[in-house]
Motif scaffolding. Structure first.
Motif, PDB file in Angstrom:
ATOM      1  N   ILE A   1      35.971  42.463  40.019  1.00 34.57           N
ATOM      2  CA  ILE A   1      34.827  41.954  42.080  1.00 34.57           C
ATOM      3  C   ILE A   1      35.588  42.728  43.013  1.00 34.57           C
TER       4      ILE A   1
ATOM      5  N   ALA B   1      34.670  47.304  44.567  1.00 36.36           N
ATOM      6  CA  ALA B   1      35.285  48.328  43.863  1.00 36.36           C
ATOM      7  C   ALA B   1      35.758  48.981  45.087  1.00 36.36           C
ATOM      8  N   GLY B   2      37.137  48.477  45.544  1.00 36.04           N
ATOM      9  CA  GLY B   2      38.019  49.384  46.619  1.00 36.04           C
ATOM     10  C   GLY B   2      39.206  49.998  45.271  1.00 36.04           C
ATOM     11  N   VAL B   3      40.542  49.802  46.189  1.00 31.28           N
ATOM     12  CA  VAL B   3      41.745  50.882  45.655  1.00 31.28           C
ATOM     13  C   VAL B   3      42.033  50.107  44.045  1.00 31.28           C
ATOM     14  N   ILE B   4      42.000  48.619  44.224  1.00 35.52           N
ATOM     15  CA  ILE B   4      42.967  47.697  43.421  1.00 35.52           C
ATOM     16  C   ILE B   4      41.870  47.991  42.033  1.00 35.52           C
ATOM     17  N   GLY B   5      40.470  48.140  42.452  1.00 34.67           N
ATOM     18  CA  GLY B   5      39.543  48.029  41.367  1.00 34.67           C
ATOM     19  C   GLY B   5      39.347  48.694  40.803  1.00 34.67           C
TER      20      GLY B   5
ATOM     21  N   GLU C   1      41.885  51.458  40.571  1.00 38.55           N
ATOM     22  CA  GLU C   1      43.170  51.627  40.034  1.00 38.55           C
ATOM     23  C   GLU C   1      43.483  50.458  38.583  1.00 38.55           C
TER      24      GLU C   1
ATOM     25  N   TYR D   1      29.882  44.548  46.936  1.00 38.17           N
ATOM     26  CA  TYR D   1      29.569  43.448  47.628  1.00 38.17           C
ATOM     27  C   TYR D   1      28.048  44.922  48.494  1.00 38.17           C
ATOM     28  N   SER D   2      29.314  45.922  48.820  1.00 33.71           N
ATOM     29  CA  SER D   2      28.331  47.213  49.172  1.00 33.71           C
ATOM     30  C   SER D   2      27.923  48.281  48.903  1.00 33.71           C
TER      31      SER D   2
ATOM     32  N   GLY E   1      39.853  42.130  48.472  1.00 37.52           N
ATOM     33  CA  GLY E   1      40.678  42.755  49.635  1.00 37.52           C
ATOM     34  C   GLY E   1      42.388  41.792  50.239  1.00 37.52           C
TER      35      GLY E   1
ATOM     36  N   VAL F   1      46.354  57.770  48.818  1.00 40.18           N
ATOM     37  CA  VAL F   1      46.185  57.666  47.643  1.00 40.18           C
ATOM     38  C   VAL F   1      45.265  57.369  47.070  1.00 40.18           C
ATOM     39  N   VAL F   2      44.485  57.434  45.953  1.00 42.89           N
ATOM     40  CA  VAL F   2      43.995  56.150  44.802  1.00 42.89           C
ATOM     41  C   VAL F   2      44.683  56.648  43.328  1.00 42.89           C
ATOM     42  N   TYR F   3      45.001  56.642  42.516  1.00 43.80           N
ATOM     43  CA  TYR F   3      45.750  56.548  41.734  1.00 43.80           C
ATOM     44  C   TYR F   3      44.786  57.087  40.146  1.00 43.80           C
TER      45      TYR F   3
HETATM   46  P1  NAD Z   1      40.009  46.971  49.516  1.00 44.15           P
HETATM   47  O1  NAD Z   1      40.370  46.734  50.105  1.00 44.15           O
HETATM   48  O2  NAD Z   1      40.599  48.404  49.373  1.00 44.15           O
HETATM   49  O3  NAD Z   1      38.741  46.313  48.143  1.00 44.15           O
HETATM   50  C1  NAD Z   1      37.453  45.945  48.657  1.00 44.15           C
HETATM   51  C2  NAD Z   1      36.175  45.873  47.923  1.00 44.15           C
HETATM   52  O4  NAD Z   1      35.559  44.676  47.531  1.00 44.15           O
HETATM   53  C3  NAD Z   1      35.803  46.529  48.977  1.00 44.15           C
HETATM   54  O5  NAD Z   1      34.494  47.663  48.438  1.00 44.15           O
HETATM   55  C4  NAD Z   1      34.112  45.247  49.817  1.00 44.15           C
HETATM   56  O6  NAD Z   1      33.486  46.024  49.955  1.00 44.15           O
HETATM   57  C5  NAD Z   1      34.875  44.275  48.425  1.00 44.15           C
HETATM   58  N1  NAD Z   1      34.670  43.152  48.445  1.00 44.15           N
HETATM   59  C6  NAD Z   1      34.301  42.592  49.822  1.00 44.15           C
HETATM   60  N2  NAD Z   1      33.660  40.917  49.123  1.00 44.15           N
HETATM   61  C7  NAD Z   1      33.218  41.499  47.993  1.00 44.15           C
HETATM   62  C8  NAD Z   1      32.350  40.273  47.079  1.00 44.15           C
HETATM   63  N3  NAD Z   1      31.759  39.241  47.450  1.00 44.15           N
HETATM   64  N4  NAD Z   1      31.575  40.685  46.630  1.00 44.15           N
HETATM   65  C9  NAD Z   1      32.241  42.361  45.566  1.00 44.15           C
HETATM   66  N5  NAD Z   1      32.929  43.284  46.414  1.00 44.15           N
HETATM   67  C10 NAD Z   1      33.008  42.492  47.377  1.00 44.15           C
HETATM   68  O7  NAD Z   1      41.126  46.067  48.881  1.00 44.15           O
HETATM   69  P2  NAD Z   1      41.882  45.736  47.442  1.00 44.15           P
HETATM   70  O8  NAD Z   1      41.337  46.859  46.364  1.00 44.15           O
HETATM   71  O9  NAD Z   1      41.881  44.594  47.134  1.00 44.15           O
HETATM   72  O10 NAD Z   1      42.962  45.586  47.525  1.00 44.15           O
HETATM   73  C11 NAD Z   1      43.687  45.477  48.754  1.00 44.15           C
HETATM   74  C12 NAD Z   1      44.485  46.567  49.840  1.00 44.15           C
HETATM   75  O11 NAD Z   1      46.205  47.002  48.484  1.00 44.15           O
HETATM   76  C13 NAD Z   1      43.924  47.795  49.801  1.00 44.15           C
HETATM   77  O12 NAD Z   1      44.291  46.827  51.344  1.00 44.15           O
HETATM   78  C14 NAD Z   1      44.952  48.573  49.907  1.00 44.15           C
HETATM   79  O13 NAD Z   1      45.292  49.317  50.560  1.00 44.15           O
HETATM   80  C15 NAD Z   1      46.080  48.055  49.032  1.00 44.15           C
HETATM   81  N6  NAD Z   1      46.544  48.576  47.542  1.00 44.15           N
HETATM   82  C16 NAD Z   1      46.585  50.187  47.805  1.00 44.15           C
HETATM   83  C17 NAD Z   1      46.603  50.911  47.107  1.00 44.15           C
HETATM   84  C18 NAD Z   1      47.381  52.404  46.742  1.00 44.15           C
HETATM   85  O14 NAD Z   1      47.303  53.266  47.699  1.00 44.15           O
HETATM   86  N7  NAD Z   1      46.927  53.002  45.756  1.00 44.15           N
HETATM   87  C19 NAD Z   1      46.530  50.519  45.519  1.00 44.15           C
HETATM   88  C20 NAD Z   1      46.382  48.729  45.806  1.00 44.15           C
HETATM   89  C21 NAD Z   1      46.163  48.547  46.754  1.00 44.15           C
END
Ligand code: NAD
Ligand code: FAD
Length: 462
Positions: A180, A182-186, A188, A205-206, A268, A346-348
């Protein structure tokens, strides 16, 4: 209760706190750092940057050995996964690095207190643990980091329905993993388990992935990751996730639910401020639960500073480190430096995605006139030799002054290539400066030079 006094007491030994502790000690202060976890290093070293990168590296090697070596003419026979060994190596990397910080604390004479740090009044912090202490200090630095944001209806059970922490240690490869967010953690951790053989469905969501990153690069990333087997469902509102027998069920608004064997919640992170005793000094949080600070990392309460994930800005380890150093150098020497325009991200994934400075959308929204140069890895000799030609480098420069405003890369080793771009922005370089810099041949970095030439429509190899 035992008492002690220090010049600076830091709460939290993550990248913000431990780096600030070492720098302040180097500058001659008597420094203490309180950490509630057994290992030092914070989220980043224990359950974040480092273990995730260890698994990304191992899973990429496995995937290459299975599906990539053949195109180099290497015949391997049957490649097998020893997941337990892979997880053990990851744990060893973490242990080595967290122990390394213990060594650095000793070397720099930073006093470490094990326990929960709680502010009890101006210049006072208590350590709650097996050896309770009352500490006094002229300066207190809050570096307590962040934790996973929960999502209503998603019943985290620390096992099948979990966060990134659980996803770093699944004991078997899930058949079907639902992510759940599609951010960085999702992306990676979704990539890790997809490479190891899981079906991975990412619910977002977006209507796009990697919110906040340059849209063109994020769109290209989605195409490449989809080709690799990740399934994206965008514009999806998750309403719940719960256990069902040995698996889980994920519910969404207006769509049939999905049955899977594991769920990773990655929507997040939120600042850690609970139980910190902020009420004892009357420190109020902002609308997003963060500690408000000024440009010198001062909170509104005299003697209290804050850095890292607990304050505004990107939640990145190197941002926390830079802030920690700038904060203590400011306190001790009277000046500290951080340039928020030159913090790379960076996204790895494979290929990596990296950026620094402004995105095209940010410049457009701010009404800044810019020029754009782009160069694909497909036209780079080293990328061809590596058989890794997906992606491109994109440079955005001020239309009038040619100053570099943003660099966005998707491609092989993008996370390393972005360092040159960050240096260029830090030094106020123009695209012409990069274009005139001699880059070794054949290197991936030539793509950065070519993109800089492309800003002026004079790329050579396109
Ligand atoms: P994120 O903010 O990168 O992504 C969260 C995603 O979840 C967003 O796309 C958002 O639209 C989506 N979302 C929110 N509510 C939702 C819902 N109800 N249903 C479906 N999608 C929903 O957060 P993350 O991936 O959890 O990472 C957290 C933090 O950790 C980030 O701020 C990131 O900077 C940091 N992080 C960094 C790295 C890196 O630098 N390589 C790696 C991992 C994490
Ligand atoms: P933290 O690292 O969270 O450290 C805070 C510390 O304070 C913790 O150890 C906590 O136990 C301690 N603490 C909290 N409250 C108290 C208290 N009251 N008393 C005592 N101790 C306390 N960032 C990157 O730049 N690159 C990456 O590749 C990357 N990958 C990541 C992967 C994952 C899976 C995750 C979850 C995060 C990742 N991040 C990455 C983000 C990075 O981990 C954070 O931005 C960084 O750790 C923030 O540093 P910090 O010092 O502010 O906080």
């Amino acid at each position: 209760m035992a008492e002690a006094s220090h010049d600076l007491v830091i709460i939290g030994a993550g990248p913000g706190g431990y780096v600030a502790a070492i720098r302040a000690a180097q500058l001659g202060w008597n420094v203490a750092c309180i950490e509630k976890e057994k290992a030092l290093g914070g989220t980043c070293l224990r359950v974040g940057c480092i273990p995730s990168k260890a698994l990304l590296e191992s899973s990429e090697l496995y995937h290459e050995a299975k599906d990539g070596f053949a195109r180099h003419g290497i015949v391997t026979g049957g490649v097998q996964l020893d997941l337990a060994a892979m997880l053990k190596r990851k744990d060893e990397v973490v242990t080595t690095l967290t122990k390394g910080i213990e060594g650095l604390f000793k070397k720099n004479k930073v006093t470490r207190y094990a326990g929960h740090g709680r502010i009890t009044g101006p210049g006072k912090v208590s350590v709650e643990g097996s050896q309770p202490m009352t500490l006094s200090a002229k300066h207190v630095l809050i570096a307590t980091g962040s934790s996973v944001s929960p999502l209503k209806g998603v019943e985290l059970d620390g096992d099948r329905i979990g966060t990134s922490t659980e996803a770093l240690s699944y004991p078997e490869v899930p058949k079907h993993l639902v992510v759940i967010g599609a951010g960085v953690i999702g992306l990676e951790l979704g990539s890790v388990w997809s490479r190891l053989g899981a079906k991975v469905t990412v619910l977002e969501y977006s209507n796009r992935i990697l919110a906040g990153m340059d849209t063109e690069i994020a769109t290209e990333a989605q195409k490449i990751l989809t080709k690799q087997g990740l399934e994206f469902r965008l514009g999806v509102r998750v309403t719940g996730a719960k256990r069902k027998g040995n698996g889980c069920i994920v519910e969404m608004e207006g769509q049939p639910s999905i049955e899977c064997d594991r769920v990773l919640l990655a929507v997040g992170r939120r600042p850690n401020t609970e139980g910190l005793g902020l009420e004892s000094i009357g420190l109020q949080l902002d609308e997003r639960g963060r500690i408000p600070i000024d440009e010198h990392f001062r909170t509104r309460i005299e003697g209290f500073h804050a850095v890292g994930d607990v304050v505004r800005g990107p939640m990145l380890a190197h941002k926390a480190e830079e802030e920690g150093i700038a904060c203590v150098e400011g306190l001790i020497q009277g000046y500290g430096h951080i340039n928020y325009d030159a913090i790379p991200g960076v996204v790895y994934t494979h290929p990596e995605i990296a950026s620094v400075g402004k995105t095209e959308e940010e410049l457009t929204a701010a009404g800044v006139a810019f020029k754009k140069g782009s160069f694909p890895f497909m036209a780079n000799g080293r990328a061809k030799a590596m058989a890794s030609t997906d992606g491109r480098v994109k440079i955005l420069a001020d239309a009038e002054t040619d100053r570099i405003l943003g660099v966005h890369i998707i491609g092989p080793r993008a996370g390393e290539l972005i360092a040159e771009a960050a240096t260029a922005i830090e030094f106020g370089a123009t695209a012409e400066d990069l274009a005139r810099t001699c880059h070794a041949h054949p290197t991936l970095a030539e793509t950065v030079k070519e993109a800089a030439l492309a800003v002026d429509r004079r790329a050579i190899h396109m």
